[in-house]
Design an enzyme around this catalytic site. Structure first.
Site, PDB file in Angstrom:
ATOM      1  N   ASP A  93       0.875  -1.074   0.025  1.00 49.14           N
ATOM      2  CA  ASP A  93      -0.033  -0.020   0.038  1.00 49.14           C
ATOM      3  C   ASP A  93       0.978   1.156   0.093  1.00 49.14           C
ATOM      4  OD1 ASP A  93      -1.995   2.017   0.120  1.00 49.14           O
ATOM      5  OD2 ASP A  93      -2.927   0.944   2.189  1.00 49.14           O
ATOM      6  N   ALA A  94       1.270   1.877  -1.118  1.00 49.54           N
ATOM      7  CA  ALA A  94       2.081   2.910  -1.496  1.00 49.54           C
ATOM      8  C   ALA A  94       1.293   4.190  -1.905  1.00 49.54           C
ATOM      9  CB  ALA A  94       3.463   2.400  -2.051  1.00 49.54           C
ATOM     10  N   LYS A  95       0.319   3.889  -2.767  1.00 47.76           N
ATOM     11  CA  LYS A  95      -0.502   5.123  -3.334  1.00 47.76           C
ATOM     12  C   LYS A  95       0.510   5.990  -4.090  1.00 47.76           C
ATOM     13  CE  LYS A  95      -4.252   4.849   0.006  1.00 47.76           C
ATOM     14  NZ  LYS A  95      -3.604   3.908   1.008  1.00 47.76           N
ATOM     15  N   ARG A  96       1.537   5.432  -4.840  1.00 50.50           N
ATOM     16  CA  ARG A  96       2.350   6.052  -5.726  1.00 50.50           C
ATOM     17  C   ARG A  96       1.647   6.594  -6.801  1.00 50.50           C
ATOM     18  NH1 ARG A  96       5.952   6.342  -1.582  1.00 50.50           N
ATOM     19  NH2 ARG A  96       7.532   4.715  -1.563  1.00 50.50           N
TER      20      ARG A  96
END
Length: 276
Positions: A93-96
């Site tokens: 879960d990085a939401k890059r």
């Protein structure tokens, strides 16, 4: 095996749509772990070992590791899950969200450094910002669509174009149709849709067909399990990765914290299954 194939195998093997979120906060750890230099790894690994047969995926949130200079423990954790529980995919879960060569570097970070099976990505810089992730054919790319926080409505529910289409609906349409020509990325793409908005879950499911949905917001965030499953399940009774983090991680405060986490995970898995 592509990400969605691995996910489907985990749905079947563990009879589960539960995704266990790994958001380690050392301030909440049991006392016996707090002075260990590898406390973050040890805490998360024991949770993973206790819940792996009840989960369809694990979702470590990168900020909880990076804020404490514990990226090496995140690498070790994902390697541990792959080694001990190879059938359960790991979603970073990085939401890059960035373009061109920068997006390529983020993809290297997620898929080569951390060896994640999938990653969360912000799509709001457009299709070319997503393509570097899709170059990894066996990996999942899960795009933000309708997030679980109340402020998501500030933008995601705004009407766009000449019709009555909300922005989150446009994202779902573009991902399912324009960004996935002839099903080219059918083994890779998914969307994030929050459990706090079951009506929008149902609308996204209508738009995207059987595409997997990562659904945060049950447990501590208050999303309703019955409404979530009813709105989001596919005809086969799958299609969802329903995430719970804090309610499972911090179910116990003592040395038996992993056993307490397992109990809550099993209760959550079974509650989800009642509505499939």
């Amino acid at each position: 095996m592509r990400f969605t194939e691995q996910l489907a195998a985990a749905w079947a093997k563990n009879d589960s749509l539960l995704c266990v979120g790994l958001d380690p906060d050392p301030a909440k750890f049991p006392a016996h772990l707090k002075d260990r230099p590898d406390a973050i790894f040890r805490f998360c690994a024991e949770i993973a070992d206790a819940t792996a047969d009840l989960a369809c995926a694990f979702k470590p949130q990168i900020a909880y590791f990076a804020a404490r200079r514990a990226e090496d423990q995140l690498e070790a954790l994902i390697a541990h899950i792959h080694d001990r529980h190879p059938g359960v995919p790991v979603i970073l879960d990085a939401k890059r969200g960035d373009i061109g060569s920068t997006a390529e570097q983020y993809a290297i970070e997620a898929f080569e450094r951390y060896q994640a099976n999938a990653v969360t990505v912000n799509p709001y810089m457009g299709r070319d910002s997503v393509e570097p992730w899709l170059a990894y054919k066996d990996k999942g790319v899960i795009l933000l669509c309708r997030t679980s926080n109340p402020g998501g409505s500030d933008l995601q529910f705004q009407k766009v174009g000449a019709g009555d289409t909300a922005l989150y609906e446009l994202v779902a349409q573009m991902v399912a149709r324009d960004w996935n020509p002839d099903g080219k990325y059918a083994g890779q793409l998914g969307l994030v849709v929050g459990a706090t908005f079951p009506g929008e879950i149902a609308r996204v499911r209508e738009i995207v067909g059987d595409m997997p949905l990562l659904v945060p917001g049950i447990g501590a965030q208050g999303g309703d399990i019955e409404a979530t499953v009813t709105a989001g399940k596919t005809a086969a009774g799958t299609g969802l990765m329903i995430n719970s983090s804090r309610a499972i991680l911090y179910a116990g405060k003592g040395e038996d914290y992993a056993a307490a986490a397992r109990q809550v995970a099993q209760e959550t898995r079974d509650a989800i299954n009642r509505w499939r």
